[in-house]
Design an enzyme around this catalytic site. Structure first.
Site, PDB file in Angstrom:
ATOM      1  N   PHE A  60      24.981  78.997  19.028  1.00 47.55           N
ATOM      2  CA  PHE A  60      25.360  78.348  20.077  1.00 47.55           C
ATOM      3  C   PHE A  60      24.598  78.648  21.337  1.00 47.55           C
ATOM      4  O   PHE A  60      23.161  79.006  21.246  1.00 47.55           O
ATOM      5  CB  PHE A  60      26.384  78.037  20.287  1.00 47.55           C
ATOM      6  CG  PHE A  60      27.058  77.203  18.971  1.00 47.55           C
ATOM      7  CD1 PHE A  60      26.838  75.901  18.438  1.00 47.55           C
ATOM      8  CD2 PHE A  60      27.977  77.950  18.077  1.00 47.55           C
ATOM      9  CE1 PHE A  60      27.196  75.059  17.534  1.00 47.55           C
ATOM     10  CE2 PHE A  60      28.535  77.271  17.001  1.00 47.55           C
ATOM     11  CZ  PHE A  60      28.205  75.787  16.615  1.00 47.55           C
ATOM     12  N   SER A  61      25.145  78.493  22.377  1.00 49.50           N
ATOM     13  CA  SER A  61      24.457  78.742  23.802  1.00 49.50           C
ATOM     14  C   SER A  61      24.102  80.231  24.037  1.00 49.50           C
ATOM     15  O   SER A  61      23.532  80.670  25.133  1.00 49.50           O
ATOM     16  CB  SER A  61      25.643  78.468  25.084  1.00 49.50           C
ATOM     17  OG  SER A  61      25.480  76.961  24.867  1.00 49.50           O
ATOM     18  N   VAL A  62      24.537  81.285  23.131  1.00 44.30           N
ATOM     19  CA  VAL A  62      23.903  82.451  23.353  1.00 44.30           C
ATOM     20  C   VAL A  62      22.207  82.271  23.460  1.00 44.30           C
ATOM     21  O   VAL A  62      21.483  83.202  24.215  1.00 44.30           O
ATOM     22  CB  VAL A  62      24.352  83.432  22.215  1.00 44.30           C
ATOM     23  CG1 VAL A  62      23.407  84.752  22.334  1.00 44.30           C
ATOM     24  CG2 VAL A  62      25.739  83.683  22.440  1.00 44.30           C
ATOM     25  N   LYS A  64      20.473  80.703  25.085  1.00 41.78           N
ATOM     26  CA  LYS A  64      20.221  80.400  26.253  1.00 41.78           C
ATOM     27  C   LYS A  64      19.382  81.724  27.129  1.00 41.78           C
ATOM     28  O   LYS A  64      18.440  81.590  27.755  1.00 41.78           O
ATOM     29  CB  LYS A  64      21.151  79.643  27.242  1.00 41.78           C
ATOM     30  CG  LYS A  64      21.442  78.145  26.995  1.00 41.78           C
ATOM     31  CD  LYS A  64      22.377  77.509  28.119  1.00 41.78           C
ATOM     32  CE  LYS A  64      22.582  76.188  27.738  1.00 41.78           C
ATOM     33  NZ  LYS A  64      23.468  76.059  26.498  1.00 41.78           N
TER      34      LYS A  64
END
Length: 375
Positions: A60-62, A64
């Site tokens: 997921f947002s890792v 970014k």
């Protein structure tokens, strides 16, 4: 599997913390040397396929932080000016904001106001066209709010135009870290872990974030729920999701890959991670991890801290005791960060999702505490 005896307590914390459905992996670098490389549990919904050394999982947002690293690599090469207007690289982009504002969640574009049609989540051109025409929710640069999903298309489109290739290719070729992808290749799909349904964490009571997400038309609701298809139960386990380019939320990796990436970012203080040279020069990294957004987050409705693309330890995500640590967490419990003062890099990639909207994932704390106690 491997664990340096000096870090045995970290391994113990990992083994004791992550029981139950699913599996997980943990990797740690210290001064450029891998000291923890562990995995456990199962990788399929039936609990039959064991987690292996090469099992990958949606983090997921890792992702970014992965995108941010690519941006700063282009800064180092002189290909990207953080203070330049986005329109320099993306002609027709309507909002007067800088590349730095995109990275620091200050551009005022955390959501698209109009309801996006089905399929938009998987349509790069549809999302970038909508964002290029969107009016900011606040004056760019004056406030900040987590660009939960739009971050990937905003920063990603700038990088795509600078690099001249799709993001999936840039991440693979420019960063050069095995088993790290934005959009999992079909050839690797059999290595992907099944994500177990989310479980409530310690903060299961309603929060300002969950309240705002339930109110139609709010900035928070639109940031997380438009396109609405991203809320489809089990979406992240589908072949369509895994293969798509959704850079803010569908990165796939092993813990080893993420720890290698962050280890290379802080290796300038000692030996280089995995035998490679430091990825960023000290001055470039220093600017990249300097706090740029601190205080009340317009989207998350809490106190947050961000550097240029990296999350910093904050009220709702105190992932490390050193406020100078940098990295990113992901929905459900994935985490990758580095500490420039100690030279450590940690990555944790679980398949059992835990919803912790207003605090750290309870699985992080014993592992991180044990790691710092070993230093």
């Amino acid at each position: 599997m491997w664990c340096d005896p000096a870090f045995a307590s970290v391994a113990d914390a990992f083994r004791e913390t992550d029981g139950g459905e699913g599996g997980a992996a943990l990797a740690v670098y210290a001064d450029g040397r891998m000291v923890v490389d562990l995995w456990q549990g199962t990788a399929d919904p039936d609990g039959v396929r064991r987690w292996e050394r090469d099992t990958v999982v949606n983090v997921f947002s890792v992702s970014k932080g992965v995108l941010a690293t690519l941006a700063h690599l282009y800064v180092q090469r002189g290909l990207l000016d953080l203070d330049a207007p986005v329109a320099r690289y993306w002609p027709g982009f309507a909002t007067a904001t800088t590349v730095a504002d995109l990275l620091a969640h200050r551009s005022g574009l955390p959501a698209v106001r109009r309801e996006l049609p089905p399929g938009s989540l998987f349509d790069w051109d549809a999302m970038t066209t909508a964002l290029a025409a969107e009016s900011p929710w606040w004056t760019p640069g004056e406030r900040h709010g987590y660009h939960a999903v739009t971050f990937g298309w905003l920063v990603g489109e700038v990088l795509r135009r600078v690099g001249g290739r799709p993001i999936r290719d840039l991440v693979r070729d420019e960063l050069g870290v095995p088993d790290l992808w934005i959009g999992l290749p079909a050839s690797e799909a059999g290595r992907a872990a099944y994500l177990a349904p989310p479980q409530a964490g310690r903060d299961a009571t309603p929060s300002s974030l969950t309240t705002a997400m339930s109110e139609p038309g709010t900035i928070t609701m639109m940031a997380f729920c438009n396109p609405a298809e991203q809320l489809t139960p089990g979406l992240a386990n589908t072949a369509r999701w895994r293969a798509a380019e959704i850079p803010a939320s569908n990165g796939h990796a092993t813990a080893r890959a993420l720890a290698t990436l962050y280890g290379r970012l802080v290796s300038c203080r000692g030996r280089a991670a995995d035998g490679a040279g430091p990825l960023l020069a000290p001055d470039v990294l220093g600017r990249a991890v300097t706090p740029r957004s601190e205080g009340r987050d317009e989207v998350l409705q809490a106190q947050t801290r961000f550097a240029l693309g990296y999350m910093l330890p904050c009220e709702i995500r105190p992932f490390a005791p050193n406020p100078r640590a940098f990295g990113h967490s992901g929905s459900g419990g994935a985490l990758a960060f580095a500490d420039p003062d100690t030279g450590i890099a940690l990555a944790y990639t679980p398949s059992r999702l835990v919803v912790s909207a207003a605090g750290p994932d309870p699985r992080w704390e014993p592992m991180v505490a044990a790691l710092y106690a070993c230093l």
